[in-house]
Write a protein that holds these residues in place. Structure first.
Motif, PDB file in Angstrom:
ATOM      1  N   ARG A 257     -16.355  -6.841 -25.887  1.00 43.27           N
ATOM      2  CA  ARG A 257     -16.744  -7.254 -27.236  1.00 43.27           C
ATOM      3  C   ARG A 257     -17.790  -8.368 -27.241  1.00 43.27           C
ATOM      4  NH1 ARG A 257     -12.969  -5.914 -31.434  1.00 43.27           N
ATOM      5  NH2 ARG A 257     -11.294  -4.552 -30.662  1.00 43.27           N
ATOM      6  N   MET A 258     -18.434  -8.593 -26.109  1.00 38.75           N
ATOM      7  CA  MET A 258     -19.436  -9.641 -26.006  1.00 38.75           C
ATOM      8  C   MET A 258     -20.596  -9.111 -25.170  1.00 38.75           C
ATOM      9  SD  MET A 258     -18.988 -13.548 -24.510  1.00 38.75           S
ATOM     10  CE  MET A 258     -17.685 -13.900 -25.692  1.00 38.75           C
ATOM     11  N   ARG A 259     -21.777  -9.003 -25.790  1.00 35.43           N
ATOM     12  CA  ARG A 259     -22.893  -8.352 -25.114  1.00 35.43           C
ATOM     13  C   ARG A 259     -24.218  -9.060 -25.364  1.00 35.43           C
ATOM     14  NH1 ARG A 259     -22.218  -2.578 -23.667  1.00 35.43           N
ATOM     15  NH2 ARG A 259     -20.030  -2.037 -23.976  1.00 35.43           N
ATOM     16  N   TYR A 260     -25.081  -8.949 -24.364  1.00 40.27           N
ATOM     17  CA  TYR A 260     -26.494  -9.269 -24.511  1.00 40.27           C
ATOM     18  C   TYR A 260     -27.233  -7.969 -24.800  1.00 40.27           C
ATOM     19  CZ  TYR A 260     -25.804 -13.868 -22.305  1.00 40.27           C
ATOM     20  OH  TYR A 260     -25.409 -15.146 -22.002  1.00 40.27           O
ATOM     21  N   ALA A 261     -28.010  -7.965 -25.863  1.00 38.84           N
ATOM     22  CA  ALA A 261     -28.866  -6.801 -26.116  1.00 38.84           C
ATOM     23  C   ALA A 261     -30.033  -6.789 -25.139  1.00 38.84           C
ATOM     24  CB  ALA A 261     -29.380  -6.826 -27.549  1.00 38.84           C
ATOM     25  N   GLY A 262     -30.387  -7.976 -24.618  1.00 37.97           N
ATOM     26  CA  GLY A 262     -31.549  -8.080 -23.750  1.00 37.97           C
ATOM     27  C   GLY A 262     -32.832  -8.075 -24.563  1.00 37.97           C
ATOM     28  N   SER A 263     -33.929  -8.439 -23.944  1.00 43.21           N
ATOM     29  CA  SER A 263     -35.217  -8.396 -24.636  1.00 43.21           C
ATOM     30  C   SER A 263     -35.602  -6.943 -24.879  1.00 43.21           C
ATOM     31  CB  SER A 263     -36.290  -9.104 -23.808  1.00 43.21           C
ATOM     32  OG  SER A 263     -36.439  -8.470 -22.552  1.00 43.21           O
ATOM     33  N   PRO A 264     -36.223  -6.651 -26.016  1.00 38.95           N
ATOM     34  CA  PRO A 264     -36.584  -5.251 -26.308  1.00 38.95           C
ATOM     35  C   PRO A 264     -37.781  -4.753 -25.514  1.00 38.95           C
ATOM     36  CG  PRO A 264     -37.275  -6.676 -28.096  1.00 38.95           C
ATOM     37  CD  PRO A 264     -36.509  -7.548 -27.153  1.00 38.95           C
ATOM     38  N   LEU A 265     -38.482  -5.667 -24.834  1.00 39.38           N
ATOM     39  CA  LEU A 265     -39.577  -5.294 -23.953  1.00 39.38           C
ATOM     40  C   LEU A 265     -39.391  -6.024 -22.625  1.00 39.38           C
ATOM     41  CD1 LEU A 265     -42.655  -5.574 -26.376  1.00 39.38           C
ATOM     42  CD2 LEU A 265     -41.529  -3.469 -25.618  1.00 39.38           C
ATOM     43  N   ALA A 266     -39.962  -5.476 -21.561  1.00 44.95           N
ATOM     44  CA  ALA A 266     -39.933  -6.155 -20.266  1.00 44.95           C
ATOM     45  C   ALA A 266     -40.983  -7.254 -20.272  1.00 44.95           C
ATOM     46  CB  ALA A 266     -40.214  -5.157 -19.147  1.00 44.95           C
ATOM     47  N   TYR A 267     -40.560  -8.471 -19.967  1.00 44.80           N
ATOM     48  CA  TYR A 267     -41.461  -9.619 -20.018  1.00 44.80           C
ATOM     49  C   TYR A 267     -41.739 -10.224 -18.640  1.00 44.80           C
ATOM     50  CZ  TYR A 267     -41.134  -9.528 -25.101  1.00 44.80           C
ATOM     51  OH  TYR A 267     -41.208  -9.160 -26.432  1.00 44.80           O
ATOM     52  N   ALA A 268     -41.315  -9.557 -17.587  1.00 40.37           N
ATOM     53  CA  ALA A 268     -41.605  -9.990 -16.225  1.00 40.37           C
ATOM     54  C   ALA A 268     -41.520  -8.772 -15.318  1.00 40.37           C
ATOM     55  CB  ALA A 268     -40.619 -11.065 -15.771  1.00 40.37           C
ATOM     56  N   PHE A 269     -42.173  -8.849 -14.168  1.00 40.18           N
ATOM     57  CA  PHE A 269     -42.206  -7.685 -13.295  1.00 40.18           C
ATOM     58  C   PHE A 269     -40.869  -7.425 -12.611  1.00 40.18           C
ATOM     59  CE2 PHE A 269     -46.849  -8.120 -13.654  1.00 40.18           C
ATOM     60  CZ  PHE A 269     -47.156  -6.789 -13.945  1.00 40.18           C
ATOM     61  N   ASP A 270     -39.976  -8.411 -12.572  1.00 43.19           N
ATOM     62  CA  ASP A 270     -38.663  -8.095 -12.003  1.00 43.19           C
ATOM     63  C   ASP A 270     -37.812  -7.282 -12.965  1.00 43.19           C
ATOM     64  OD1 ASP A 270     -38.048 -10.166 -13.825  1.00 43.19           O
ATOM     65  OD2 ASP A 270     -36.376 -10.863 -12.587  1.00 43.19           O
ATOM     66  N   GLU A 271     -38.305  -7.080 -14.204  1.00 41.17           N
ATOM     67  CA  GLU A 271     -37.633  -6.192 -15.157  1.00 41.17           C
ATOM     68  C   GLU A 271     -38.244  -4.791 -15.154  1.00 41.17           C
ATOM     69  OE1 GLU A 271     -37.144  -8.033 -19.111  1.00 41.17           O
ATOM     70  OE2 GLU A 271     -37.732  -9.910 -18.156  1.00 41.17           O
ATOM     71  N   ALA A 272     -39.168  -4.540 -14.238  1.00 35.71           N
ATOM     72  CA  ALA A 272     -39.812  -3.224 -14.175  1.00 35.71           C
ATOM     73  C   ALA A 272     -38.757  -2.133 -13.990  1.00 35.71           C
ATOM     74  CB  ALA A 272     -40.807  -3.186 -13.022  1.00 35.71           C
ATOM     75  N   GLY A 273     -38.854  -1.112 -14.827  1.00 39.34           N
ATOM     76  CA  GLY A 273     -37.918   0.003 -14.741  1.00 39.34           C
ATOM     77  C   GLY A 273     -36.598  -0.213 -15.462  1.00 39.34           C
ATOM     78  N   ALA A 274     -36.349  -1.432 -15.971  1.00 40.66           N
ATOM     79  CA  ALA A 274     -35.092  -1.695 -16.670  1.00 40.66           C
ATOM     80  C   ALA A 274     -35.100  -1.005 -18.034  1.00 40.66           C
ATOM     81  CB  ALA A 274     -34.882  -3.193 -16.848  1.00 40.66           C
ATOM     82  N   ALA A 275     -33.972  -0.414 -18.399  1.00 46.63           N
ATOM     83  CA  ALA A 275     -33.848   0.229 -19.711  1.00 46.63           C
ATOM     84  C   ALA A 275     -33.789  -0.840 -20.794  1.00 46.63           C
ATOM     85  CB  ALA A 275     -32.593   1.090 -19.755  1.00 46.63           C
ATOM     86  N   LYS A 276     -34.602  -0.704 -21.815  1.00 46.53           N
ATOM     87  CA  LYS A 276     -34.636  -1.632 -22.937  1.00 46.53           C
ATOM     88  C   LYS A 276     -34.136  -0.915 -24.193  1.00 46.53           C
ATOM     89  CE  LYS A 276     -36.276  -5.141 -20.701  1.00 46.53           C
ATOM     90  NZ  LYS A 276     -35.513  -6.400 -20.580  1.00 46.53           N
TER      91      LYS A 276
END
Length: 422
Positions: A257-276
């Motif tokens: 019942r506690m979540r991060y939605a995360g950023s809606p876009l990748a803002y760094a290259f270590d987020e490459a390929g991450a589902a948004k």
């Protein structure tokens, strides 16, 4: 009762000095489209609306036109916004009293966080609590007791009008709380009292907050906190039906019942390929225990953020990477020999090449796109966070070609004092 949960918009952000404002316009268009595809009671934006405390005029205009569009197309939608650690609370709260009359709730003072926003839809109710980023000194445990006493005395004397001025100091107050852990613990105590209000009996409750929880997985694009005292125990907010979190850019569940939605876009290259994604949160207000179902709504980026590696010839004359020509790229060249001016040579073919590294797999000193040596983050840290002491040593070596042990020891002692104070 359905909510759409997002956050960490970082409007006005650049990726390696390349503006993302057009990407963000398209992302907000997708957010509006997602709202139109279901019957939502509220949109919650869990902080970091802007990327800077003084946002660009273009970023402010983008958010302003976005809010106007929401109000025009979804007149009954509750819009709930809090500032994150990148935002200026004072600037974001401009005109918030007027906006609240239009169902746009921008809560920037933690003192207002403990008063719920009650929304009703289809005969059902939901209580929303908005907790902005807790800057040092914004809450005090002792002031809580003193203010309660003052309010009680004012009520007894008939002088209570619903708002009291607590700007003047109170004799005997302790210093304001500083660390995130201490501030969150105080907020938790106040929320426990607020949730005990009889008017909230039988109503699901939602907390919107901008926090760094224990064991959360961070990324390079976040502004790091120093020390464990800045990590918050998620158990402090277990009393809510759902907690919509912001700050960490990787979408993740802290609890069911506690979540991060995360950023809606990748803002760094270590987020490459991450589902948004945006998160659709469906709460059953009539069912026992208020069951919660969370469904990701994928965000399709205008340009993907991609990391590639290979030999220079494969990029320059081969066709195997051509499908990524329109992506924001970070390329690692694996050649044994250094390539002169690789950025200039590859840019005509890959116009959105933003970062280039050489020799990471061959033992050759890494070189970035500007010719400076590149250092990697500490792989021993499971969250990918760098050790400030290692960064200092590498910076010294980059400047002077060696590390001064005396300076390193001095920096280490200063760092230890900062952590102790935190």
């Amino acid at each position: 009762m359905k909510l759409l949960h997002t956050g960490d918009l970082h409007l006005g952000k650049s990726l390696h000095e390349s503006s993302l404002i057009e990407d963000q316009k398209i992302m907000l268009d997708q957010l509006v489209k997602a709202l139109a595809e279901d019957d939502y009671a509220a949109l919650v934006i869990a902080g970091d609306v802007y990327d800077r405390t003084i946002p660009s005029a273009e970023a402010v205009e983008l958010f302003s036109s976005f809010l106007a569009r929401l109000r025009r197309e979804f007149p009954a939608l509750e819009i709930c916004v809090i500032p994150g650690n990148h935002d200026s609370s004072q600037r974001l709260s401009y005109a918030n009293r007027i906006l609240s009359e239009q169902r746009i709730h921008i809560v920037c003072s933690p003192e207002e966080s403990f008063i719920p926003i009650i929304t009703a839809k289809n005969g059902e109710k939901l209580a929303l609590f908005l907790l902005p980023f807790l800057a040092p000194g914004t809450l005090s445990a002792e002031r809580r007791n003193a203010r309660d006493e003052r309010a009680s005395n004012a009520k007894a004397s008939g002088g209570f009008s619903g708002e009291l001025d607590f700007s003047s100091p109170i004799d005997g107050e302790t210093p304001l709380l500083v660390t995130q852990a201490a501030l969150a613990a105080e907020a938790s105590r106040r929320f426990a009292r607020a949730l005990g209000d009889k008017d909230l009996a039988g109503i699901p409750t939602v907390l919107v907050a901008h926090l760094f929880t224990l064991n959360g997985k961070s990324s390079e694009s976040e502004r790091a906190f120093l020390g464990n005292a800045e990590e918050v125990d998620p158990a402090l907010f277990a009393g809510f039906t759902y907690v919509a979190l912001g700050h960490l850019h990787r979408a993740q569940a802290v609890t069911e019942r506690m979540r991060y939605a995360g950023s809606p876009l990748a803002y760094a290259f270590d987020e490459a390929g991450a589902a948004k994604a945006f998160l659709k949160v469906d709460i059953g207000p009539a069912a026992s225990g208020f069951p919660v179902t969370v469904t990701p709504i994928p965000v399709i980026p205008f340009r993907k953020v991609t990391r590639l590696s290979g030999a220079f010839a494969d990029f320059y004359s081969g066709a195997s990477f051509d499908a990524h020509a329109a992506d924001y790229l970070e390329i690692t060249l694996t050649d044994d020999a250094m390539v002169a001016n690789p950025m200039n040579l590859l840019r005509p073919k890959f116009p959105w090449l933003l970062s280039l590294r050489q020799g990471l797999s061959s033992g050759v000193t890494p070189v970035a796109d500007d010719g400076a040596q590149v250092t990697e983050s500490n792989p021993a840290d499971p969250n990918g966070r760098r050790d400030p002491l290692d960064d200092f040593a590498r910076f010294e070596e980059l400047l002077y070609g060696f590390t001064d042990e005396a300076k390193r020891e001095l920096f280490s002692s200063l760092l230890a004092e900062c952590v102790d104070e935190a």
